[in-house]
Design an enzyme around this catalytic site. Structure first.
Site, short mmCIF file in Angstrom:
data_model
loop_
_atom_site.label_atom_id
_atom_site.label_comp_id
_atom_site.label_asym_id
_atom_site.label_seq_id
_atom_site.Cartn_x
_atom_site.Cartn_y
_atom_site.Cartn_z
CE LYS A 28 77.17 14.74 32.03
NZ LYS A 28 78.19 14.70 31.04
CE LYS A 60 79.50 11.48 31.89
NZ LYS A 60 80.27 11.95 30.74
C1 PBG Z 1 80.65 12.39 27.65
C2 PBG Z 1 79.69 13.44 28.05
C3 PBG Z 1 78.33 13.21 28.20
C4 PBG Z 1 77.75 14.42 28.54
C5 PBG Z 1 78.76 15.37 28.62
N1 PBG Z 1 79.98 14.74 28.32
C6 PBG Z 1 77.47 12.03 27.97
C7 PBG Z 1 77.93 10.68 28.11
O1 PBG Z 1 78.67 10.36 29.02
O2 PBG Z 1 77.56 9.87 27.27
C8 PBG Z 1 76.28 14.58 28.77
C9 PBG Z 1 75.72 15.92 28.78
C10 PBG Z 1 74.24 15.94 28.68
O3 PBG Z 1 73.54 14.91 28.62
O4 PBG Z 1 73.72 17.06 28.65
N2 PBG Z 1 81.95 12.69 27.55
#
Ligand code: PBG
Length: 333
Positions: free
Chosen positions: A257, A204
């Protein structure tokens, strides 16, 4: 590398022969997007209204629990296999320790119970991270202005167990703390939850493309950024190391992601590890396609299908996408 047979030189080789009309193109098509490839992320809120439009995600609403149950039925009937649930909770319930994440009567445990009672045959994926529950918007605990890895893990273990015991099927840690997959796996085993699936957000990246999501879950002002735990977007080998660790620690599936900007990572992870590899077409990717097509710059349907098929081509086993329901409807026609 795959072997590419060479059949002869022009004019004996005319690749366009295979593209001359629809039936032959369909016949030789290599990858096909199915409704069963799609995971639908849904925002569930604790307010007393059925649907609350999300400003930065046009066409997407935060849903009440009963509305979520209705959508779960619709999704199941369309052939979608799993939902990913995200909470939006009252600001007054957000504290720096994110304690609402551990509440057995919290919005996600309640939603899991309601969905499982009404639609037992759809998979439920729950996020493990504290950001929707903290007043600072970070995924972990801030101690002396730093995200404390090990203290965070203690909270995540509890959050995972609470959600699993409420009926979630897949625990999806999205927090990027070191060692959390192993710690959660161990804790679940110790509690007898041998069937609990873990889908790790293994690779991520610290991304600008999460902007609309933070609006959706109600993070007002994130203190600083997430670069001490999410990955540097310039790195590839590091993603492979993260994935290797999470598999070793007990993840059943991994995720990459964001999605399209990181297709190279999806491909390398799927190709290297041969474990179910998912990709998340995140909120900013959704918003970009939406905004461009609303301005008449893109054909919406074609752009969406092309982007999702690209994930299949890159080797993804499935895709989390806010377009899931619309696309499943189209694929069912
Ligand atoms: C954080 C989390 C994020 C998303 C899912 N879980 C964003 C972040 O790390 O700030 C992003 C999902 C999206 O942008 O559609 N736990």
């Amino acid at each position: 590398m795959t072997f590419v047979p060479v059949t002869g030189a022009y004019p004996f080789a005319r690749p366009r022969r295979l593209r001359q009309n629809g039936w032959i193109r369909d016949l030789v098509q290599e990858h096909t997007l199915l409704a069963s490839d799609l995971i639908w992320p849904i925002f569930v809120h604790d307010r007393d209204i059925a649907r609350d439009p999300i400003g930065s995600l046009k066409g997407i609403d935060r849903l009440s629990i009963s509305e979520t149950v209705k959508e779960a039925k619709a999704a199941r009937d369309l052939g979608i296999k799993a939902l990913a649930l995200f909470p939006h909770i009252d600001e007054r319930k957000r504290f720096s320790d994110g304690r609402a994440a551990l509440d057995r009567q919290g919005i996600i445990p309640l939603a899991c119970r309601a969905i499982k009672a009404a639609v037992p045959d759809i998979g439920l994926i729950v996020d493990v991270a504290l950001d929707p529950y903290t007043d600072h918007g970070h995924d972990g605990l801030l101690i002396n202005d730093k995200i404390d890895n090990d203290a965070t893990i203690d909270a995540l273990i509890e959050q995972a167990a609470v959600q699993y015991e409420a009926g979630a099927d897949i625990i999806a840690p999205s927090d990027m703390m070191d060692g959390r997959i192993g710690a959660i796996r161990q804790a679940l085993e110790a509690r007898g939850h041998k069937d609990a699936l873990i889908m790790s957000y293994a690779a991520k990246f610290a991304s600008a493309f999460y902007g609309p999501y933070r609006d959706a879950i109600g993070v007002k002002a994130l203190k600083g950024d997430k670069k001490t735990y999410q990955m540097n977007s310039a790195n590839t080998d590091e993603a492979l190391r993260e994935v290797a660790l999470d598999i070793q620690e007990g993840a059943d599936m991994v995720m990459v992601k964001p999605g399209l900007p990181y297709l190279d990572i999806v491909w390398r992870v799927a190709d290297t590890f041969k474990v179910p590899t998912f990709a998340y077409q995140v909120s900013g990717e959704y918003a970009m396609i939406k905004a461009a097509s609303d301005q008449g710059l893109l054909d919406h349907e074609r752009a969406v299908l092309e982007s999702l098929t690209a994930f299949k081509r890159a080797g993804a086993s499935g895709i989390l996408t806010y377009f899931a329901k619309d696309v499943a409807e189209k694929l069912n026609k």
